[in-house]
Design a protein around this motif. Structure first.
Motif, PDB file in Angstrom:
ATOM      1  N   ASP A  70       0.797  -1.127  -0.072  1.00 38.30           N
ATOM      2  CA  ASP A  70       0.193  -0.035  -0.153  1.00 38.30           C
ATOM      3  C   ASP A  70       0.765   1.327   0.031  1.00 38.30           C
ATOM      4  OD1 ASP A  70      -2.739  -0.957   0.206  1.00 38.30           O
ATOM      5  OD2 ASP A  70      -2.247  -1.234   2.336  1.00 38.30           O
ATOM      6  N   VAL A  71       0.366   2.328  -0.659  1.00 42.18           N
ATOM      7  CA  VAL A  71       1.200   3.359  -0.563  1.00 42.18           C
ATOM      8  C   VAL A  71       0.601   4.252   0.541  1.00 42.18           C
ATOM      9  CG1 VAL A  71       1.783   5.724  -1.762  1.00 42.18           C
ATOM     10  CG2 VAL A  71       1.671   3.578  -3.104  1.00 42.18           C
ATOM     11  N   LEU A  72       1.235   4.724   1.571  1.00 46.17           N
ATOM     12  CA  LEU A  72       0.620   5.218   2.804  1.00 46.17           C
ATOM     13  C   LEU A  72       0.540   6.808   2.473  1.00 46.17           C
ATOM     14  CD1 LEU A  72       2.396   3.208   5.506  1.00 46.17           C
ATOM     15  CD2 LEU A  72       0.209   2.585   4.346  1.00 46.17           C
ATOM     16  N   ASN A  73       1.709   7.289   1.886  1.00 44.44           N
ATOM     17  CA  ASN A  73       1.520   8.729   1.711  1.00 44.44           C
ATOM     18  C   ASN A  73       2.808   9.152   0.448  1.00 44.44           C
ATOM     19  OD1 ASN A  73       4.184   9.111   2.889  1.00 44.44           O
ATOM     20  ND2 ASN A  73       3.101   8.893   4.716  1.00 44.44           N
ATOM     21  N   SER A  74       3.205  10.200   0.303  1.00 47.73           N
ATOM     22  CA  SER A  74       3.919  10.384  -0.859  1.00 47.73           C
ATOM     23  C   SER A  74       5.102   9.947  -0.663  1.00 47.73           C
ATOM     24  CB  SER A  74       3.694  12.125  -0.998  1.00 47.73           C
ATOM     25  OG  SER A  74       4.549  12.845   0.066  1.00 47.73           O
ATOM     26  N   SER A  75       5.627   9.654   0.583  1.00 43.86           N
ATOM     27  CA  SER A  75       6.982   8.940   0.749  1.00 43.86           C
ATOM     28  C   SER A  75       7.048   7.746   1.437  1.00 43.86           C
ATOM     29  CB  SER A  75       8.033  10.294   1.584  1.00 43.86           C
ATOM     30  OG  SER A  75       7.330  10.270   2.842  1.00 43.86           O
ATOM     31  N   THR A  76       6.012   7.086   1.487  1.00 39.44           N
ATOM     32  CA  THR A  76       6.120   5.706   2.310  1.00 39.44           C
ATOM     33  C   THR A  76       5.192   4.590   1.474  1.00 39.44           C
ATOM     34  OG1 THR A  76       6.467   7.284   4.336  1.00 39.44           O
ATOM     35  CG2 THR A  76       5.741   4.583   4.557  1.00 39.44           C
ATOM     36  N   ILE A  77       5.735   3.663   1.453  1.00 41.55           N
ATOM     37  CA  ILE A  77       4.982   2.453   1.052  1.00 41.55           C
ATOM     38  C   ILE A  77       5.116   1.348   2.214  1.00 41.55           C
ATOM     39  CG2 ILE A  77       5.193   2.576  -1.483  1.00 41.55           C
ATOM     40  CD1 ILE A  77       7.203   0.422  -1.508  1.00 41.55           C
ATOM     41  N   ALA A  78       4.126   0.669   2.482  1.00 45.17           N
ATOM     42  CA  ALA A  78       4.237  -0.758   3.350  1.00 45.17           C
ATOM     43  C   ALA A  78       4.001  -1.734   2.559  1.00 45.17           C
ATOM     44  CB  ALA A  78       2.934  -0.233   4.258  1.00 45.17           C
ATOM     45  N   ILE A  79       4.821  -2.773   2.849  1.00 48.31           N
ATOM     46  CA  ILE A  79       4.715  -4.439   2.254  1.00 48.31           C
ATOM     47  C   ILE A  79       4.250  -5.051   3.049  1.00 48.31           C
ATOM     48  CG2 ILE A  79       6.151  -5.834   1.181  1.00 48.31           C
ATOM     49  CD1 ILE A  79       6.250  -3.200  -0.507  1.00 48.31           C
ATOM     50  N   TYR A  80       3.199  -6.015   2.865  1.00 49.81           N
ATOM     51  CA  TYR A  80       2.737  -6.788   3.919  1.00 49.81           C
ATOM     52  C   TYR A  80       2.608  -8.309   3.238  1.00 49.81           C
ATOM     53  CZ  TYR A  80       0.178  -2.661   4.875  1.00 49.81           C
ATOM     54  OH  TYR A  80      -0.163  -1.512   5.332  1.00 49.81           O
ATOM     55  N   ASN A  81       2.735  -9.464   4.393  1.00 48.14           N
ATOM     56  CA  ASN A  81       2.618 -10.692   3.757  1.00 48.14           C
ATOM     57  C   ASN A  81       1.224 -11.001   4.079  1.00 48.14           C
ATOM     58  OD1 ASN A  81       3.037 -13.299   3.579  1.00 48.14           O
ATOM     59  ND2 ASN A  81       5.056 -13.230   3.117  1.00 48.14           N
ATOM     60  N   ILE A  82       0.468 -11.612   3.254  1.00 46.94           N
ATOM     61  CA  ILE A  82      -0.882 -11.669   3.557  1.00 46.94           C
ATOM     62  C   ILE A  82      -1.221 -13.344   3.459  1.00 46.94           C
ATOM     63  CG2 ILE A  82      -1.677  -9.594   3.085  1.00 46.94           C
ATOM     64  CD1 ILE A  82      -2.659 -10.600   0.442  1.00 46.94           C
ATOM     65  N   ALA A  83      -0.154 -14.208   3.213  1.00 53.34           N
ATOM     66  CA  ALA A  83      -0.424 -15.533   3.364  1.00 53.34           C
ATOM     67  C   ALA A  83      -1.276 -15.873   4.507  1.00 53.34           C
ATOM     68  CB  ALA A  83       0.974 -16.325   3.430  1.00 53.34           C
ATOM     69  N   LYS A  84      -2.359 -16.618   4.339  1.00 53.13           N
ATOM     70  CA  LYS A  84      -3.513 -17.294   5.231  1.00 53.13           C
ATOM     71  C   LYS A  84      -2.664 -18.414   5.894  1.00 53.13           C
ATOM     72  CE  LYS A  84      -6.547 -14.204   4.104  1.00 53.13           C
ATOM     73  NZ  LYS A  84      -8.113 -14.124   3.991  1.00 53.13           N
ATOM     74  N   ARG A  85      -3.291 -18.354   7.134  1.00 53.38           N
ATOM     75  CA  ARG A  85      -2.809 -19.664   7.917  1.00 53.38           C
ATOM     76  C   ARG A  85      -3.354 -21.096   7.396  1.00 53.38           C
ATOM     77  NH1 ARG A  85      -2.859 -18.058  13.821  1.00 53.38           N
ATOM     78  NH2 ARG A  85      -3.879 -19.728  14.160  1.00 53.38           N
ATOM     79  N   ASN A  86      -2.997 -22.156   7.725  1.00 55.44           N
ATOM     80  CA  ASN A  86      -3.531 -23.190   7.342  1.00 55.44           C
ATOM     81  C   ASN A  86      -4.707 -23.824   8.583  1.00 55.44           C
ATOM     82  OD1 ASN A  86      -4.332 -26.192   6.973  1.00 55.44           O
ATOM     83  ND2 ASN A  86      -2.104 -26.704   6.316  1.00 55.44           N
ATOM     84  N   THR A  87      -5.903 -23.754   7.923  1.00 56.84           N
ATOM     85  CA  THR A  87      -6.878 -23.969   9.075  1.00 56.84           C
ATOM     86  C   THR A  87      -7.135 -25.415   9.290  1.00 56.84           C
ATOM     87  OG1 THR A  87      -8.597 -23.965   7.418  1.00 56.84           O
ATOM     88  CG2 THR A  87      -8.166 -21.809   8.397  1.00 56.84           C
ATOM     89  N   SER A  88      -6.358 -26.297   8.766  1.00 58.04           N
ATOM     90  CA  SER A  88      -6.397 -27.733   9.218  1.00 58.04           C
ATOM     91  C   SER A  88      -6.095 -27.958  10.524  1.00 58.04           C
ATOM     92  CB  SER A  88      -5.431 -28.570   8.392  1.00 58.04           C
ATOM     93  OG  SER A  88      -6.098 -28.337   6.883  1.00 58.04           O
ATOM     94  N   TYR A  89      -5.419 -27.167  11.009  1.00 63.01           N
ATOM     95  CA  TYR A  89      -5.070 -27.418  12.539  1.00 63.01           C
ATOM     96  C   TYR A  89      -5.471 -26.867  13.784  1.00 63.01           C
ATOM     97  CZ  TYR A  89      -1.162 -28.892   9.910  1.00 63.01           C
ATOM     98  OH  TYR A  89      -0.318 -29.842   8.790  1.00 63.01           O
TER      99      TYR A  89
END
Length: 163
Positions: A70-89
């Motif tokens: 996401d671009v947070l403002n004119s000088s900052t981006i945020a990087i996310y890891n959105i891998a979902k959990r394994n719900t089998s456990y």
């Protein structure tokens, strides 16, 4: 470069170029690659699982589609890891569906911060220690400035030289 009638017009022009450079493939791809390298080192090389198969590039932590920004403002981006959990456990619904907090913090610290851990059938086979791939990605970027170099390259392609 176009002539500017005011500092405000110049500032608007530069802010637009900076925003475009931040969103460029060069910057995003460099940060994503750095994160993937750290996932490999910190997460996947830390141990070999005995009770599940890793998803890796197929829907797991390293998958391109799970590293977003996401671009947070004119000088900052945020990087996310959105891998979902394994719900089998677990029998329950997770309050936080994401895998990164459990891996980054380890189960104990994640649970201390309100994230639900996995309920593995054979807990002695599981790995619960922190594997701080996000922390290591930040440290590597701070040390190497790869993202800054990619940003400068992107600015240059937009007609702005920077140091």
């Amino acid at each position: 470069m176009a002539g500017f009638k005011s500092l405000k017009a110049l500032e608007a022009y530069l802010n637009n170029k900076i925003k475009n450079a931040l969103q460029s493939n060069e910057v995003i791809d460099q940060v994503k690659q750095t994160m993937q390298d750290n996932i490999l080192r910190e997460v996947y090389m830390a141990y070999s699982p005995r009770i599940y198969q890793r998803r890796g590039n197929s829907g797991g932590l390293m998958a391109d589609e799970n590293i977003t920004h996401d671009v947070l403002n004119s000088s900052t981006i945020a990087i996310y890891n959105i891998a979902k959990r394994n719900t089998s456990y677990s029998d329950t619904t997770y309050s936080n569906p994401y895998l990164a907090p459990l891996i980054e913090l380890g189960h104990s610290e994640a649970e201390n911060r309100g994230y639900q851990g996995y309920n593995y059938p054979f807990r002695y086979l599981a790995y619960f220690k922190p594997r701080p791939f996000i922390k290591e990605t930040r440290k590597e970027l701070a040390r190497t400035k790869k993202h800054v170099k990619a940003f400068q390259k992107s600015l240059k392609s937009l007609g702005i030289d920077s140091e």
